[in-house]
Design a protein around this motif. Structure first.
Motif, PDB file in Angstrom:
ATOM      1  N   SER A  17       0.804  -1.233   0.000  1.00  0.00           N
ATOM      2  CA  SER A  17       0.000   0.000   0.000  1.00  0.00           C
ATOM      3  C   SER A  17       0.832   1.276   0.000  1.00  0.00           C
ATOM      4  CB  SER A  17      -0.947   0.019   1.201  1.00  0.00           C
ATOM      5  OG  SER A  17      -0.233   0.010   2.408  1.00  0.00           O
ATOM      6  N   THR A  18       2.144   1.159   0.224  1.00  0.00           N
ATOM      7  CA  THR A  18       3.001   2.352   0.199  1.00  0.00           C
ATOM      8  C   THR A  18       3.589   2.611  -1.192  1.00  0.00           C
ATOM      9  OG1 THR A  18       5.004   1.127   0.822  1.00  0.00           O
ATOM     10  CG2 THR A  18       3.619   1.967   2.611  1.00  0.00           C
ATOM     11  N   HIS A  19       3.282   1.741  -2.141  1.00  0.00           N
ATOM     12  CA  HIS A  19       3.811   1.939  -3.497  1.00  0.00           C
ATOM     13  C   HIS A  19       3.226   3.223  -4.083  1.00  0.00           C
ATOM     14  CE1 HIS A  19       4.759   1.341  -7.723  1.00  0.00           C
ATOM     15  NE2 HIS A  19       5.553   0.337  -7.376  1.00  0.00           N
ATOM     16  N   PRO A  20       4.049   4.054  -4.709  1.00  0.00           N
ATOM     17  CA  PRO A  20       3.553   5.333  -5.244  1.00  0.00           C
ATOM     18  C   PRO A  20       2.362   5.202  -6.183  1.00  0.00           C
ATOM     19  CG  PRO A  20       5.944   5.294  -5.273  1.00  0.00           C
ATOM     20  CD  PRO A  20       5.509   3.920  -4.866  1.00  0.00           C
ATOM     21  N   ILE A  64       0.078   2.867  -6.232  1.00  0.00           N
ATOM     22  CA  ILE A  64      -1.114   2.463  -5.489  1.00  0.00           C
ATOM     23  C   ILE A  64      -1.666   3.646  -4.701  1.00  0.00           C
ATOM     24  CG2 ILE A  64      -1.914   1.029  -3.564  1.00  0.00           C
ATOM     25  CD1 ILE A  64      -0.192  -1.223  -4.684  1.00  0.00           C
ATOM     26  N   LYS A  65      -0.790   4.426  -4.122  1.00  0.00           N
ATOM     27  CA  LYS A  65      -1.234   5.644  -3.436  1.00  0.00           C
ATOM     28  C   LYS A  65      -1.871   6.614  -4.426  1.00  0.00           C
ATOM     29  CE  LYS A  65       1.718   7.271  -0.358  1.00  0.00           C
ATOM     30  NZ  LYS A  65       3.022   7.675   0.227  1.00  0.00           N
ATOM     31  N   GLN A  66      -1.311   6.673  -5.622  1.00  0.00           N
ATOM     32  CA  GLN A  66      -1.871   7.537  -6.663  1.00  0.00           C
ATOM     33  C   GLN A  66      -3.265   7.063  -7.074  1.00  0.00           C
ATOM     34  OE1 GLN A  66      -0.158   7.256 -10.649  1.00  0.00           O
ATOM     35  NE2 GLN A  66      -0.234   9.479 -10.844  1.00  0.00           N
ATOM     36  N   TYR A 126     -10.202  -3.175  -7.389  1.00  0.00           N
ATOM     37  CA  TYR A 126      -9.118  -2.671  -8.239  1.00  0.00           C
ATOM     38  C   TYR A 126      -7.879  -3.510  -7.933  1.00  0.00           C
ATOM     39  CZ  TYR A 126      -5.837   0.968 -10.065  1.00  0.00           C
ATOM     40  OH  TYR A 126      -4.860   1.673 -10.738  1.00  0.00           O
ATOM     41  N   ILE A 127      -7.428  -4.302  -8.908  1.00  0.00           N
ATOM     42  CA  ILE A 127      -6.267  -5.176  -8.689  1.00  0.00           C
ATOM     43  C   ILE A 127      -5.048  -4.492  -9.276  1.00  0.00           C
ATOM     44  CG2 ILE A 127      -5.328  -7.496  -8.924  1.00  0.00           C
ATOM     45  CD1 ILE A 127      -8.125  -8.499  -9.483  1.00  0.00           C
ATOM     46  N   ALA A 128      -4.214  -3.964  -8.411  1.00  0.00           N
ATOM     47  CA  ALA A 128      -3.069  -3.167  -8.835  1.00  0.00           C
ATOM     48  C   ALA A 128      -1.985  -4.026  -9.473  1.00  0.00           C
ATOM     49  CB  ALA A 128      -2.512  -2.395  -7.638  1.00  0.00           C
TER      50      ALA A 128
END
Length: 212
Positions: free
Chosen positions: A44-47, A49-51, A84-86
């Motif tokens: 969840s800290t991936h840029p 995913i945050k975006q 939503y599957i990132a």
């Protein structure tokens, strides 16, 4: 079944409009769960995913949560109006989708006609198998010798995300040349998905169509 298959998620206005048209409810009445598993160590800290979460919030969606099928119970996915599957590592993602039983939950969600958005690895995992990934990036399978290539199986054709991005798949051969090799080897046609396009299901006629 409502699927929105992408390479980069809601990365432009066209894709955002497509998403809003597929919703059964107003954005403020919609809840979204982002599956972060493919982002391996960052989750969840991936840029990106945050975006993605920020984009949903800007669209007026009040509830946007994260779920990692490596650690969390996928049964909670049933509580949301959109999944939503990132993107990230498709092998890692699919391994934990199967281990957690999330593949069963995702099929149930699809049967309920709840929107599922696939992004890159997430798009591939929803399909029939990971043969196209093994063909392009076999190094991902080095530590997964006993790994099944079977996908969730919500559609029956292989998709190649980022089909216009030679920089992501460096090789002495172009993406088109490698796709041709794959199709000859496995006798199946690959659907190419450039970064700015989306493949959407028609939930009434059970067909797929492309917006480009």
């Amino acid at each position: 079944m409502k699927l929105m298959l992408t390479s980069k998620g809601l990365s432009n206005k066209k894709l955002t409009r497509s998403f809003l048209k597929l919703l059964d409810k107003k954005p403020e009445d919609t809840s979204v769960c982002i599956i972060t598993t493919a982002a391996t160590n960052q989750k969840s800290t991936h840029p990106r995913i945050k975006q993605a979460k920020e984009i949903f919030l800007q669209l007026g969606i009040q509830q946007v949560d994260y779920l990692d099928v490596e650690m969390d119970d996928p049964i909670h996915l049933l509580n949301y109006k959109c999944i939503y599957i990132a993107g990230g590592n498709p092998v890692f993602l699919l391994k934990h989708i199967h281990r957690s039983g999330a593949h069963v939950i995702l099929k149930e969600i699809a049967e309920r006609n709840i929107l599922i958005i696939g992004v890159s690895a997430g798009t591939i995992a929803l399909g029939p198998h990971l043969k196209i990934i093994n063909h392009f990036t076999p190094d991902l399978f080095v530590t997964e010798a006993d790994f099944s290539l079977d996908g969730v199986g919500l559609f029956d054709f292989p998709i190649m995300p980022h089909a216009d991005r030679e920089d992501i798949f460096p090789s002495n051969h172009t993406i088109s040349e490698r796709i041709e090799q794959y199709e000859q080897k496995f006798n199946e046609q690959v659907v190419l998905l450039p970064d700015d396009e989306v493949i959407i299901t028609d939930s009434v006629n059970k067909t797929f169509y492309r917006l480009n």
